[in-house]
Design an enzyme around this catalytic site. Sequence first.
Site, PDB file in Angstrom:
ATOM      1  N   HIS A  57       0.659  -1.469  -0.208  1.00 18.05           N
ATOM      2  CA  HIS A  57      -0.111   0.361   0.313  1.00 18.05           C
ATOM      3  C   HIS A  57       0.607   1.280   0.100  1.00 18.05           C
ATOM      4  O   HIS A  57       1.699   1.018   0.439  1.00 18.05           O
ATOM      5  CB  HIS A  57      -0.697  -0.288   1.427  1.00 18.05           C
ATOM      6  CG  HIS A  57      -1.559   0.709   1.519  1.00 18.05           C
ATOM      7  ND1 HIS A  57      -1.640   2.298   2.951  1.00 18.05           N
ATOM      8  CD2 HIS A  57      -2.675   2.106   0.211  1.00 18.05           C
ATOM      9  CE1 HIS A  57      -3.032   2.715   2.360  1.00 18.05           C
ATOM     10  NE2 HIS A  57      -3.429   2.808   1.535  1.00 18.05           N
ATOM     11  N   HIS A  81      -7.313   8.152  -3.763  1.00 19.27           N
ATOM     12  CA  HIS A  81      -8.431   6.783  -3.478  1.00 19.27           C
ATOM     13  C   HIS A  81      -9.549   7.144  -5.219  1.00 19.27           C
ATOM     14  O   HIS A  81      -9.454   6.241  -5.646  1.00 19.27           O
ATOM     15  CB  HIS A  81      -8.632   6.243  -2.851  1.00 19.27           C
ATOM     16  CG  HIS A  81      -7.637   5.823  -1.580  1.00 19.27           C
ATOM     17  ND1 HIS A  81      -7.841   7.252  -0.468  1.00 19.27           N
ATOM     18  CD2 HIS A  81      -6.517   4.978  -1.364  1.00 19.27           C
ATOM     19  CE1 HIS A  81      -6.405   6.424  -0.069  1.00 19.27           C
ATOM     20  NE2 HIS A  81      -5.992   4.686  -0.697  1.00 19.27           N
ATOM     21  N   ARG A 155      -0.318  23.164   2.075  1.00 21.96           N
ATOM     22  CA  ARG A 155       0.099  21.809   2.806  1.00 21.96           C
ATOM     23  C   ARG A 155      -1.074  21.101   3.866  1.00 21.96           C
ATOM     24  O   ARG A 155      -0.464  21.835   5.328  1.00 21.96           O
ATOM     25  CB  ARG A 155       1.265  21.756   3.116  1.00 21.96           C
ATOM     26  CG  ARG A 155       2.092  20.440   3.092  1.00 21.96           C
ATOM     27  CD  ARG A 155       1.641  19.138   2.695  1.00 21.96           C
ATOM     28  NE  ARG A 155       2.498  17.818   2.292  1.00 21.96           N
ATOM     29  CZ  ARG A 155       1.640  16.405   2.903  1.00 21.96           C
ATOM     30  NH1 ARG A 155       0.129  16.997   2.644  1.00 21.96           N
ATOM     31  NH2 ARG A 155       1.952  15.975   2.954  1.00 21.96           N
ATOM     32  N   CYS A 202       8.076  22.960   2.874  1.00 25.98           N
ATOM     33  CA  CYS A 202       7.727  21.870   2.895  1.00 25.98           C
ATOM     34  C   CYS A 202       9.048  20.750   2.599  1.00 25.98           C
ATOM     35  O   CYS A 202       9.855  21.353   1.790  1.00 25.98           O
ATOM     36  CB  CYS A 202       6.369  21.736   2.142  1.00 25.98           C
ATOM     37  SG  CYS A 202       6.012  19.622   2.666  1.00 25.98           S
TER      38      CYS A 202
HETATM   39  N1  MTE Z   1      -0.445  21.155  10.721  1.00 21.42           N
HETATM   40  C1  MTE Z   1      -1.592  20.932  10.680  1.00 21.42           C
HETATM   41  N2  MTE Z   1      -2.537  20.553  11.942  1.00 21.42           N
HETATM   42  N3  MTE Z   1      -2.062  20.217   9.985  1.00 21.42           N
HETATM   43  C2  MTE Z   1      -1.202  19.756   8.558  1.00 21.42           C
HETATM   44  O1  MTE Z   1      -1.495  19.157   7.831  1.00 21.42           O
HETATM   45  N4  MTE Z   1       1.027  20.160   7.808  1.00 21.42           N
HETATM   46  C3  MTE Z   1       2.121  20.536   7.630  1.00 21.42           C
HETATM   47  C4  MTE Z   1       2.204  22.350   8.169  1.00 21.42           C
HETATM   48  N5  MTE Z   1       1.774  22.273   9.389  1.00 21.42           N
HETATM   49  C5  MTE Z   1      -0.222  21.015   8.396  1.00 21.42           C
HETATM   50  C6  MTE Z   1       0.307  21.880   9.510  1.00 21.42           C
HETATM   51  C7  MTE Z   1       3.084  20.597   6.780  1.00 21.42           C
HETATM   52  S1  MTE Z   1       3.988  19.259   6.295  1.00 21.42           S
HETATM   53  C8  MTE Z   1       3.208  22.175   6.281  1.00 21.42           C
HETATM   54  S2  MTE Z   1       4.579  22.404   4.937  1.00 21.42           S
HETATM   55  C9  MTE Z   1       2.644  23.197   6.562  1.00 21.42           C
HETATM   56  O2  MTE Z   1       2.128  23.067   7.588  1.00 21.42           O
HETATM   57  C10 MTE Z   1       2.462  24.386   5.486  1.00 21.42           C
HETATM   58  O3  MTE Z   1       1.863  25.124   5.651  1.00 21.42           O
HETATM   59  P1  MTE Z   1       0.708  25.941   4.723  1.00 21.42           P
HETATM   60  O4  MTE Z   1       0.079  25.394   4.539  1.00 21.42           O
HETATM   61  O5  MTE Z   1      -0.112  27.393   5.863  1.00 21.42           O
HETATM   62  O6  MTE Z   1       1.898  26.437   3.700  1.00 21.42           O
END
Ligand code: MTE
Length: 494
Positions: A57, A81, A155, A202
Site C-alpha cells: 500500500h 483513492h 499543505r 515543505c
Molecule cells: N498543521 C496541521 N494541523 N495540519 C497539517 O496538515 N501540515 C504541515 C504544517 N502544519 C499541517 C500542519 C506541513 S507538512 C507544512 S509544509 C505546513 O503546515 C504548510 O503550511 P501552509 O499550508 O500554511 O503552507
Amino acid sequence: MSPVPVKAEQAEIPVTQTNSLPVYSQEEVTKHCSIEKGVWVTYKGGVYDITDFVTVHPGGDKILLAAGKALEPFWALYGVHEQEHVLEILSEYKVGILRAEDSKKDDIKSADPYSTDPTRHPALIVNSVKPFNAEPPPAILTDNYITPSDIFFKRNHLPVPHIDPKTYRLEIEGLPGGTVSLTLDDLKTLFPKRTLIATIQCAGNRRSEMNKVKQVKGLNWGIAAISNAKWSGAYLRDVLYHYGFSPEVAAKARHVQFEGLDVDVTGTPYGASIPINKAMSEEGDVLLAYKMNGEDLPADHGFPVRAIVPGVVGARNIKWLGKIVISEEESQSHWQQNDYKGFSPGTDWDTVDFKSAPAIQELPVQSAITNLADGSSIDRDMDKVTVKGYAWSGGGREVVRVDVSLDGGKTWHVAKLQSSEEIESSAPSPPPGRAWAWKLWEIEIPLPEGAQELEVVCKAVDSSYNTQPDSVAPIWNLRGVLTNAWHQVRVKVK
Ligand code: MTE
C-alpha cells in the site's frame, strides 16, 4: 488468506447476487481486522480480502485503520483513492458480497469531510484536492518578497477544521500548575504582539526532481512548496514562562509537542514536536501566530492560531493549534516518527527503519530559479539573460551568496541579493543566526555568442558556508524529502 464464507442461511438472507461470490455479514467482516486474522474491508457492497496488499500500500500501514470496516469514510478523507486504477486494484481482492442490510448502515455512507474546505485561488497548481495541497506557479512566486496569503503554498494532510474563535481554547500541558486553557483573547491581550517575517518550506519541496531519478512516495511538488509571510502573535516562550515554565521544568523537558485540531477518521490529530531549546531560546523566535500578512490567519493556514517555528521544516509549524505539551518525549505522531525523515539513497521500503533517523527540524540551504522554466526558449536577439529566483536556509542561517551559471556549472556569476531592508523598509536586517526569511535574487548575464541552448543553474551559500550538492541522485531518498541540489533549467536560444 482464503475467505471463510458465512452461509446464506446462517446470514438469514437470500442469496440474491448475480455472481457466485459468497455473502458476508458485517460481523464476519469485522473479525478480519489484523494481518494475523486477515485484513478485510468493504466497499460499495463488496467484501475484499486485502491482506496481501497491505505491504505494498503506497500509504503504508495506515491502511490497517480500515481493517474490518468500510473503506468509504477513509477514501473520503484521502481523495487520492478516487481514481479508476485504484478501483481496478481493489477489484482483484474481491472475495464476497456484503449482506444487503449491512451495506445500508449509516457508518458506511460517506459525508464528504472536505465539502467545507475554503475556496482557493485559481492560479494555484493543485497537487491533490482532498486533502488540499497546492503551490503557486514559479513565475509568480517571487513577484513579491512577501507572498500574498492567497497564493502562499498550502499543505494539508486532512480536511480544514472550522473553529469558532469565541469557543477556541489552546491547552498547555506539562507545566507545574496543571493544564492551562487559553482563549484567543488571552493570547492577544496578555502577551506582547511580536511580528516577524519567516519563510516556510515543505520538506517535499522540489520532490518532482527526485522522482525523475527514481520514483519516491509523496506529492509531486515543483519548486514552489515554499513561501514567505509576515506573521504576528505571541512568543511561545513568553506564554510558557507566564504559566510557570521554570528551571525545574527545564531540567526535565526535552521537547515541545504540538497538536492540531484537524483529525483523521480515528480522531487522531495532526501533530509534531520541536526541541525545547528551539522553543524557549530568546533567539528561537517561535510564535503562536494569529495574524498572517496583517490579517487573521486564513482557514487554510491555521485559523485561529498556528505555530510558526522559523528556520524549521514546515511540518513542525502546526496549524489550527489545539494543544501544546511540554515533555521529555518527542511527539509520537505518525508525522514525527514515521515520516519527514531523511535516509540514504540505498535505503528502500523493505529495509527502512524509521526509528534509525532523526526527525527533520532545521532544513538545509536551498535555492531555485523562478523566471525561466525548463524547456522554455529565449530570443537570440537579446544580449543579456535575466535569471531570478529565491534562496533560503534553515536554522536562521542567512543566505550570503547565490551563484548562477549558464553553462551547467562550468563558469559562475554572483547574483544580486535583495535584502529585507530593500523590500520592507520597516524590517531591520535580522541579527546573526536569525535570518528567517528568504532572499530573492536576480542577475543579468551576457548571452554567450552562438549558444543554442543554456543550462541555467543556481546554488546558494549560507552563513555557515553550507552550499547545495550538485546533483539529486546522491541525496535521493525514498520519501523524496530534502531535495536541495543545484536547480537546473535548460533553455533554448531561438
Ligand atoms: N498543521 C496541521 N494541523 N495540519 C497539517 O496538515 N501540515 C504541515 C504544517 N502544519 C499541517 C500542519 C506541513 S507538512 C507544512 S509544509 C505546513 O503546515 C504548510 O503550511 P501552509 O499550508 O500554511 O503552507
